[in-house]
Design an enzyme around this catalytic site. Structure first.
Site, PDB file in Angstrom:
ATOM      1  N   ASP A  80      33.989 -93.468  -0.456  1.00 18.07           N
ATOM      2  CA  ASP A  80      33.091 -94.715  -0.403  1.00 18.07           C
ATOM      3  C   ASP A  80      32.317 -94.850  -1.693  1.00 18.07           C
ATOM      4  O   ASP A  80      32.657 -93.991  -2.664  1.00 18.07           O
ATOM      5  CB  ASP A  80      32.028 -94.787   0.589  1.00 18.07           C
ATOM      6  CG  ASP A  80      31.713 -96.045   1.121  1.00 18.07           C
ATOM      7  OD1 ASP A  80      31.128 -96.977   0.283  1.00 18.07           O
ATOM      8  OD2 ASP A  80      31.607 -96.479   2.207  1.00 18.07           O
ATOM      9  N   HIS A 138      37.764-106.968   6.669  1.00 18.15           N
ATOM     10  CA  HIS A 138      37.081-108.224   7.228  1.00 18.15           C
ATOM     11  C   HIS A 138      35.861-108.702   6.380  1.00 18.15           C
ATOM     12  O   HIS A 138      35.299-109.712   6.448  1.00 18.15           O
ATOM     13  CB  HIS A 138      36.696-108.370   8.599  1.00 18.15           C
ATOM     14  CG  HIS A 138      35.593-107.447   8.865  1.00 18.15           C
ATOM     15  ND1 HIS A 138      34.800-107.716  10.208  1.00 18.15           N
ATOM     16  CD2 HIS A 138      34.768-106.457   8.378  1.00 18.15           C
ATOM     17  CE1 HIS A 138      33.911-106.503  10.055  1.00 18.15           C
ATOM     18  NE2 HIS A 138      33.848-106.038   8.973  1.00 18.15           N
TER      19      HIS A 138
HETATM   20  C1  LIG Z   1      31.310-102.800   6.699  1.00 15.73           C
HETATM   21  S1  LIG Z   1      31.192-101.282   5.981  1.00 15.73           S
HETATM   22  C2  LIG Z   1      32.100-100.242   7.081  1.00 15.73           C
HETATM   23  C3  LIG Z   1      31.852 -98.869   7.027  1.00 15.73           C
HETATM   24  C4  LIG Z   1      32.491 -97.885   7.937  1.00 15.73           C
HETATM   25  N1  LIG Z   1      34.132 -98.016   7.840  1.00 15.73           N
HETATM   26  C5  LIG Z   1      32.332 -98.244   9.490  1.00 15.73           C
HETATM   27  O1  LIG Z   1      33.261 -98.967  10.084  1.00 15.73           O
HETATM   28  O2  LIG Z   1      31.364 -98.004  10.036  1.00 15.73           O
HETATM   29  C6  LIG Z   1      32.029-101.455   4.408  1.00 15.73           C
HETATM   30  C7  LIG Z   1      32.134-100.050   3.587  1.00 15.73           C
HETATM   31  O3  LIG Z   1      32.841-100.471   2.698  1.00 15.73           O
HETATM   32  C8  LIG Z   1      32.289 -99.709   1.563  1.00 15.73           C
HETATM   33  N2  LIG Z   1      32.763-100.438   0.083  1.00 15.73           N
HETATM   34  C9  LIG Z   1      32.489-101.629  -0.440  1.00 15.73           C
HETATM   35  N3  LIG Z   1      33.192-101.592  -1.390  1.00 15.73           N
HETATM   36  C10 LIG Z   1      33.772-100.667  -1.813  1.00 15.73           C
HETATM   37  C11 LIG Z   1      34.725-100.219  -2.941  1.00 15.73           C
HETATM   38  N4  LIG Z   1      34.801-101.090  -3.899  1.00 15.73           N
HETATM   39  N5  LIG Z   1      35.254 -99.001  -2.840  1.00 15.73           N
HETATM   40  C12 LIG Z   1      34.808 -98.164  -1.663  1.00 15.73           C
HETATM   41  N6  LIG Z   1      34.087 -98.569  -0.743  1.00 15.73           N
HETATM   42  C13 LIG Z   1      33.457 -99.881  -0.675  1.00 15.73           C
HETATM   43  C14 LIG Z   1      30.643-100.116   1.922  1.00 15.73           C
HETATM   44  O4  LIG Z   1      29.926 -99.131   0.931  1.00 15.73           O
HETATM   45  C15 LIG Z   1      30.749 -99.944   3.044  1.00 15.73           C
HETATM   46  O5  LIG Z   1      30.496 -98.368   3.343  1.00 15.73           O
END
Ligand SMILES: C[S@@+](CC[C@H](N)C(=O)[O-])C[C@H]1O[C@@H](n2cnc3c(N)ncnc32)[C@H](O)[C@@H]1O
Length: 292
Positions: free
Chosen positions: A159, A197
């Site tokens: 992440d 999403h």
């Molecule tokens: C909606 S959350 C989902 C977290 C987890 N997968 C869950 O279902 O509980 C989206 C995740 O994507 C991560 N994220 C956003 N942009 C990112 C990037 N460019 N590279 C890696 N992770 C990213 C965010 O920090 C966040 O933890």
């Protein structure tokens, strides 16, 4: 708002510790600083599977205020979150430690519940891989549970830097900070739960192309855990799926829930022409996608 109030007042805990239905007067008499707190259901704050962090996040002013900008966003495009706060959600989380904590805790509490369904319904799917990267895995709750159930798997939680630096240590899980739009660590399987999403099609295709580079042809696969909207209706989760669609539109640029036809299109363009949808007892389904 009503749920937030009920959780803050520990009403679920009060009813649970009473052990049978209560009248409003009985509940009112129990509300106070010395309310006994035992937990049973998903709103009790101390419960292992508590959804209270989700209620607090969804009702936080930073999350609520973008809904005031929805009509502006429909007229002008862009995300309502950006219009309300001058930056996108993940950018705000990178500079606001309290918001980062609130968001990650909310994600982790729902991840624990969906992951339970995933582990019980996808046993064979995990058995045949030796390594797994959870892309956008937050603070690692999901991959930690999977590795606990399948100790032969080498788990990586991937992440953004500001997220993994707050993650707890889990046995069998390595935390890696980075950007999924640049590169993703190599593994047999890539898990992406509630990631696509948040993004418009062109961004999803970029992420999928990076997943494609990160996995081997065999037994490589991507395990997407997301809502699959049923255009004809009839699914018990339909209304929640549509509600999430509105939340995605409000909080993320191009964010949306997708039908199978929409999934097929981005999977093909992202390098995953073959896929299988597996229903699990949760809002989301598993979309297992292969590079050939
Ligand atoms: C909606 S959350 C989902 C977290 C987890 N997968 C869950 O279902 O509980 C989206 C995740 O994507 C991560 N994220 C956003 N942009 C990112 C990037 N460019 N590279 C890696 N992770 C990213 C965010 O920090 C966040 O933890």
């Amino acid at each position: 708002m009503a749920l937030k109030c009920a959780v803050e007042l520990r009403i679920p805990d009060i009813i649970h510790s009473h052990g049978c239905p209560m009248t409003l007067t009985q509940i009112a008499n129990e509300i106070g600083p010395t309310s006994p707190s035992l937990d049973i259901n998903c709103l009790a704050r101390d419960a292992e599977q508590s959804l209270a962090p989700l209620v607090f996040m969804r009702n936080n002013p930073l999350i609520m205020s973008p809904f005031q900008c929805l009509s502006q966003c429909v007229k002008e495009g862009g995300s309502a979150f950006q219009k309300a706060h001058g930056r996108e959600l993940f950018e705000l989380a990178s500079v606001n430690a309290e918001f980062n904590r609130l968001f990650n805790q909310a994600m982790a509490c729902t991840a624990r519940i969906t992951t339970k369904a995933l582990i019980s319904e996808y046993e064979e799917g995990f058995r045949c891989i030796g390594s797994l990267v959870d892309v956008g895995g937050g603070t690692g709750a999901a991959v930690a549970e999977i590795v606990k159930a399948h100790p032969h798997i080498k788990g990586t939680n991937f992440d953004l830097q500001h997220v993994v630096k707050t993650a707890p240590v889990y046995n069998g899980v390595t935390h890696v900070g980075g950007d999924m739009f640049k590169a993703i660590p190599h593994a047999d399987g890539i898990l992406m739960k509630s990631i696509m999403h948040n993004w418009a099609d062109e961004n999803c295709i970029k992420i999928l192309k990076n997943c494609r580079k990160a996995i081997s042809k065999k037994p490589g696969k991507v395990i997407i855990v997301e809502v699959v909207l049923q255009p004809g209706g009839g699914d018990p989760f339909d209304n929640i799926g549509l509600m999430f669609d509105l939340v995605m539109l409000t909080h993320f640029p191009g964010g949306k829930e997708r039908t199978e036809v929409e999934w097929k299109k981005i999977l093909e363009e992202g390098g995953f022409p073959r896929y299988k949808i597996i229903k699990i007892p949760a809002l989301q389904s598993i979309i297992e996608a292969y590079p050939e």
